[in-house]
Design a protein around this motif. Structure first.
Motif, PDB file in Angstrom:
ATOM      1  N   UNK A 226      -3.702  -6.785  -6.546  1.00  0.00           N
ATOM      2  CA  UNK A 226      -3.720  -5.455  -5.947  1.00  0.00           C
ATOM      3  C   UNK A 226      -2.301  -4.917  -5.822  1.00  0.00           C
ATOM      4  N   UNK A 227      -2.159  -3.632  -6.100  1.00  0.00           N
ATOM      5  CA  UNK A 227      -0.935  -2.890  -5.797  1.00  0.00           C
ATOM      6  C   UNK A 227      -1.316  -1.740  -4.886  1.00  0.00           C
ATOM      7  N   UNK A 228      -0.605  -1.615  -3.780  1.00  0.00           N
ATOM      8  CA  UNK A 228      -0.832  -0.504  -2.850  1.00  0.00           C
ATOM      9  C   UNK A 228       0.489   0.231  -2.619  1.00  0.00           C
ATOM     10  N   UNK A 229       0.404   1.544  -2.634  1.00  0.00           N
ATOM     11  CA  UNK A 229       1.555   2.382  -2.287  1.00  0.00           C
ATOM     12  C   UNK A 229       1.087   3.381  -1.243  1.00  0.00           C
ATOM     13  N   UNK A 230       1.835   3.483  -0.162  1.00  0.00           N
ATOM     14  CA  UNK A 230       1.444   4.434   0.874  1.00  0.00           C
ATOM     15  C   UNK A 230       2.313   4.321   2.107  1.00  0.00           C
ATOM     16  N   UNK A 231       1.896   5.017   3.148  1.00  0.00           N
ATOM     17  CA  UNK A 231       2.647   5.076   4.399  1.00  0.00           C
ATOM     18  C   UNK A 231       2.101   4.058   5.394  1.00  0.00           C
ATOM     19  N   UNK A 232       3.025   3.358   6.045  1.00  0.00           N
ATOM     20  CA  UNK A 232       2.652   2.431   7.113  1.00  0.00           C
ATOM     21  C   UNK A 232       3.459   2.781   8.358  1.00  0.00           C
ATOM     22  N   UNK A 233       2.874   2.517   9.498  1.00  0.00           N
ATOM     23  CA  UNK A 233       3.526   2.875  10.758  1.00  0.00           C
ATOM     24  C   UNK A 233       4.434   1.754  11.234  1.00  0.00           C
ATOM     25  N   UNK A 234       5.600   2.155  11.742  1.00  0.00           N
ATOM     26  CA  UNK A 234       6.534   1.219  12.361  1.00  0.00           C
ATOM     27  C   UNK A 234       6.379   1.286  13.875  1.00  0.00           C
ATOM     28  N   UNK A 235       6.386   0.120  14.501  1.00  0.00           N
ATOM     29  CA  UNK A 235       6.295   0.053  15.957  1.00  0.00           C
ATOM     30  C   UNK A 235       7.365  -0.890  16.494  1.00  0.00           C
ATOM     31  N   UNK A 236       7.839  -0.600  17.692  1.00  0.00           N
ATOM     32  CA  UNK A 236       8.884  -1.398  18.319  1.00  0.00           C
ATOM     33  C   UNK A 236       8.418  -1.845  19.695  1.00  0.00           C
ATOM     34  N   UNK A 237       8.516  -3.135  19.946  1.00  0.00           N
ATOM     35  CA  UNK A 237       8.224  -3.653  21.283  1.00  0.00           C
ATOM     36  C   UNK A 237       9.392  -3.348  22.198  1.00  0.00           C
ATOM     37  N   UNK A 238       9.102  -2.692  23.319  1.00  0.00           N
ATOM     38  CA  UNK A 238      10.113  -2.388  24.329  1.00  0.00           C
ATOM     39  C   UNK A 238       9.803  -3.225  25.559  1.00  0.00           C
ATOM     40  N   UNK A 239      10.741  -4.061  26.006  1.00  0.00           N
ATOM     41  CA  UNK A 239      10.460  -4.978  27.112  1.00  0.00           C
ATOM     42  C   UNK A 239       9.916  -4.292  28.366  1.00  0.00           C
ATOM     43  N   UNK A 240      10.353  -3.041  28.629  1.00  0.00           N
ATOM     44  CA  UNK A 240       9.934  -2.359  29.859  1.00  0.00           C
ATOM     45  C   UNK A 240       8.527  -1.796  29.781  1.00  0.00           C
ATOM     46  N   UNK A 241       7.939  -1.797  28.565  1.00  0.00           N
ATOM     47  CA  UNK A 241       6.620  -1.187  28.391  1.00  0.00           C
ATOM     48  C   UNK A 241       5.592  -2.217  27.966  1.00  0.00           C
ATOM     49  N   UNK A 244       3.487  -1.283  22.349  1.00  0.00           N
ATOM     50  CA  UNK A 244       4.487  -1.008  21.323  1.00  0.00           C
ATOM     51  C   UNK A 244       4.662   0.492  21.152  1.00  0.00           C
ATOM     52  N   UNK A 245       5.895   0.905  20.886  1.00  0.00           N
ATOM     53  CA  UNK A 245       6.226   2.325  20.733  1.00  0.00           C
ATOM     54  C   UNK A 245       6.285   2.679  19.248  1.00  0.00           C
ATOM     55  N   UNK A 246       5.501   3.675  18.815  1.00  0.00           N
ATOM     56  CA  UNK A 246       5.568   4.095  17.403  1.00  0.00           C
ATOM     57  C   UNK A 246       6.911   4.754  17.108  1.00  0.00           C
ATOM     58  N   UNK A 247       7.504   4.381  15.970  1.00  0.00           N
ATOM     59  CA  UNK A 247       8.789   4.937  15.565  1.00  0.00           C
ATOM     60  C   UNK A 247       8.666   5.944  14.434  1.00  0.00           C
ATOM     61  N   UNK A 248       7.522   5.962  13.770  1.00  0.00           N
ATOM     62  CA  UNK A 248       7.342   6.806  12.592  1.00  0.00           C
ATOM     63  C   UNK A 248       6.721   5.991  11.477  1.00  0.00           C
ATOM     64  N   UNK A 249       6.778   6.529  10.279  1.00  0.00           N
ATOM     65  CA  UNK A 249       6.184   5.835   9.137  1.00  0.00           C
ATOM     66  C   UNK A 249       7.224   5.633   8.037  1.00  0.00           C
ATOM     67  N   UNK A 250       6.979   4.627   7.214  1.00  0.00           N
ATOM     68  CA  UNK A 250       7.791   4.393   6.021  1.00  0.00           C
ATOM     69  C   UNK A 250       6.843   4.228   4.843  1.00  0.00           C
ATOM     70  N   UNK A 251       7.331   4.604   3.679  1.00  0.00           N
ATOM     71  CA  UNK A 251       6.543   4.455   2.455  1.00  0.00           C
ATOM     72  C   UNK A 251       6.929   3.152   1.783  1.00  0.00           C
ATOM     73  N   UNK A 252       5.942   2.353   1.426  1.00  0.00           N
ATOM     74  CA  UNK A 252       6.212   1.048   0.831  1.00  0.00           C
ATOM     75  C   UNK A 252       5.286   0.812  -0.353  1.00  0.00           C
TER      76      UNK A 252
END
Length: 370
Positions: A226-241, A244-252
Motif C-alpha cells: 500500500x502507498x498512502x498520501x494525505x494529511x495527518x494531524x499532529x498532536x502534542x502532549x502538554x503536561x498541564x493538560x 493532547x493539543x492539536x498542532x495542525x496537519x502535515x502531508x506525508x
C-alpha cells in the motif's frame, strides 16, 4: 582559504557577488516568487522538506531559490537553519490509519476494501514534453482537490487476519525514541533510529540500493502492499493538560512493502514488511526507503548478509547527502601540503624504479648530477 588566489578575500567576496548575480539571472525575466515555487514545484519542495527534516514549505522554497535549484544544496541550507530553532518538545506519533487520503494504491489486491484512489500521479502519463506548458497554458479551470474520508483498512491487516504476515513491530511502553538530530549514530541501530536515517537519506542513493535488491543483490521479492498520501494531524502532549493539543496537519507519504520470507527456526513461512514514511508527496523515496528497510532487517530475520543493501553501516553511513556532499566537495579546497608530500614520495619511488630497471641510465644521471 584560497590565499594564493589573486585578490584573496576580495576574490571570494566577488565570487559571492557573481553567484548572486547568476542566481537572479536575466533582469528582464520576472524574479521567482516563493508562492510560485511552493505551488508549481511542489515535489522539489517536498524533497527538500523531507531530507532537510523541516516541514516548512516557504523555507524549502526559499532554499531552492538561494541554491539556484540545486536540491542538495537547498537541503543543506534547511538543515543548517533547523539547528537554530528552539526545541519545544516531541509530538505524539502520527496515526496514518486516520489519514485524510488523497492517493491510495495497492499492487496486491484488485478489489481493495476502501477502493483504490489514484490521486495526482505520473504513473499513467505519456512521457512527452507538453508545448502548451512552455506557452504558459493551464488546465481549463482549477480542479477541486479530492480526498477520501471513509475507513480504509490496511492491506497488512487483511493478511494479518490469516496469519500470513509478521506482526507489526511493537516497542516497549518505556521505549524512548531516538533522535538522530541530537545524538551521534551508533551501530548496530534500533529500527526507529534506522528509519529516521533512511527518511533523511538521499533519494537517489536509496533508490539505487532498492533497485539492487530487485536485481538479485539481497534478493527479496517485494510487492507494494500500500502507498498512502494525505494529511495527518499532529498532536502534542502538554503536561498541564489532560489531553493532547492539536498542532495542525502535515502531508506525508507512507509505503508498506510486502516481501516474501521462507521462514526460519523461530518463524513460519510468511510475508514480512518494509516501511517508508516521508514528508510531502515523495512516493519514489518512500518505496526506496521501504525496500532498504526490509533489506536491512536481514540479520533480524536470520538471513545471510551478502549485499550492500543489507549492510547497515554501509547504507546509513553513506545515505546522508549533506555529509556525502561535504566530504566530496572538500576535495576542491586547498590540499597543497598533502599533495607536495605525495609528489615528493612519488618522485623518490620513481627514481628507485628507474635505478632497478635501468641501472646504466641511473648511473649516467648520477654522474651528470655530480
Amino acid at each position: 582559504m584560497y590565499v594564493a588566489v589573486k585578490g584573496g578575500e576580495a576574490a571570494i567576496a566577488n565570487a559571492h557577488s557573481l553567484l548572486a548575480d547568476r542566481r537572479r539571472g536575466d533582469r528582464s525575466v520576472p524574479a521567482l516568487r516563493l508562492d510560485q515555487i511552493v505551488e508549481q514545484l511542489a515535489l522539489g519542495v517536498d524533497r527538500v522538506m523531507s531530507e532537510g527534516s523541516l516541514y516548512d514549505r516557504e523555507l524549502a522554497a526559499l532554499a531552492i531559490v538561494q541554491a539556484r535549484g540545486d536540491l542538495i544544496e537547498a537541503i543543506f541550507l534547511v538543515r543548517a537553519y533547523r539547528t537554530t530553532l528552539p526545541r519545544f518538545g516531541y509530538s505524539k506519533a502520527i496515526d496514518t490509519a486516520t489519514m485524510l487520503v488523497e492517493r491510495r494504491v495497492s499492487a496486491t489486491y484488485k478489489d481493495l476494501p476502501g477502493g483504490q484512489l489514484l490521486g495526482p500521479t505520473f504513473d499513467y502519463t505519456h512521457r512527452l514534453l507538453d508545448p502548451e506548458l512552455a506557452a504558459g497554458g493551464d488546465v481549463a479551470e482549477p480542479l477541486q482537490r479530492e480526498t477520501e474520508t471513509q475507513a480504509m483498512p490496511r492491506v497488512s491487516a487483511i493478511l494479518a487476519r490469516e496469519g500470513l504476515i509478521e506482526p507489526d513491530g511493537e516497542m516497549p511502553q518505556d521505549h524512548v525514541p531516538g533522535d538522530i538530530t541530537r545524538e551521534p549514530l551508533e551501530f548496530p541501530m534500533a529500527r526507529d533510529i534506522r528509519l529516521q536515517a533512511l527518511s533523511r537519506g538521499d533519494e537517489g542513493f536509496l533508490l539505487a540500493l532498492g533497485y539492487s535488491t530487485q536485481r538479485g543483490y539481497a534478493r527479496n521479492h517485494p510487492f507494494v502492499g500500500e502507498i498512502r498520501i494525505g494529511e495527518v494531524e499532529l498532536e502534542l502532549d502538554v503536561p498541564e493538560l489532560p489531553f493532547a493539543v492539536p498542532l495542525g496537519t502535515v502531508r506525508v507519504t507512507e509505503c508498506q512493502m510486502v516481501n516474501q520470507f521462507k521462514g526460519s527456526a523461530k518463524a513460519p513461512p510468511q510475508f514480512t514488511r518494509g516501511y517508508g514514511l516521508v514528508f510531502g508527496q515523495s512516493e519514489r523515496k518512500a518505496m526506496a526507503m521501504a525496500l532498504c528497510d526490509r533489506a536491512l532487517r536481514a540479520s533480524e530475520l536470520g538471513e545471510d548478509v551478502v549485499a550492500a543493501a543489507q549492510d547497515e553501516e554501509f547504507v546509513i553511513s553513506h545515505s546522508d547527502n549533506v555529509q556525502a556532499t561535504g566530504f566530496v566537495e572538500h576535495l576542491k579546497l586547498p590540499h597543497y601540503v598533502d599533495f607536495q608530500a605525495e609528489l615528493d614520495l612519488v618522485r623518490r619511488m620513481h627514481a628507485e624504479y628507474d635505478a632497478r630497471e635501468n641501472p646504466v641510465k641511473a648511473d649516467d644521471k648520477r654522474e651528470a648530477a655530480e
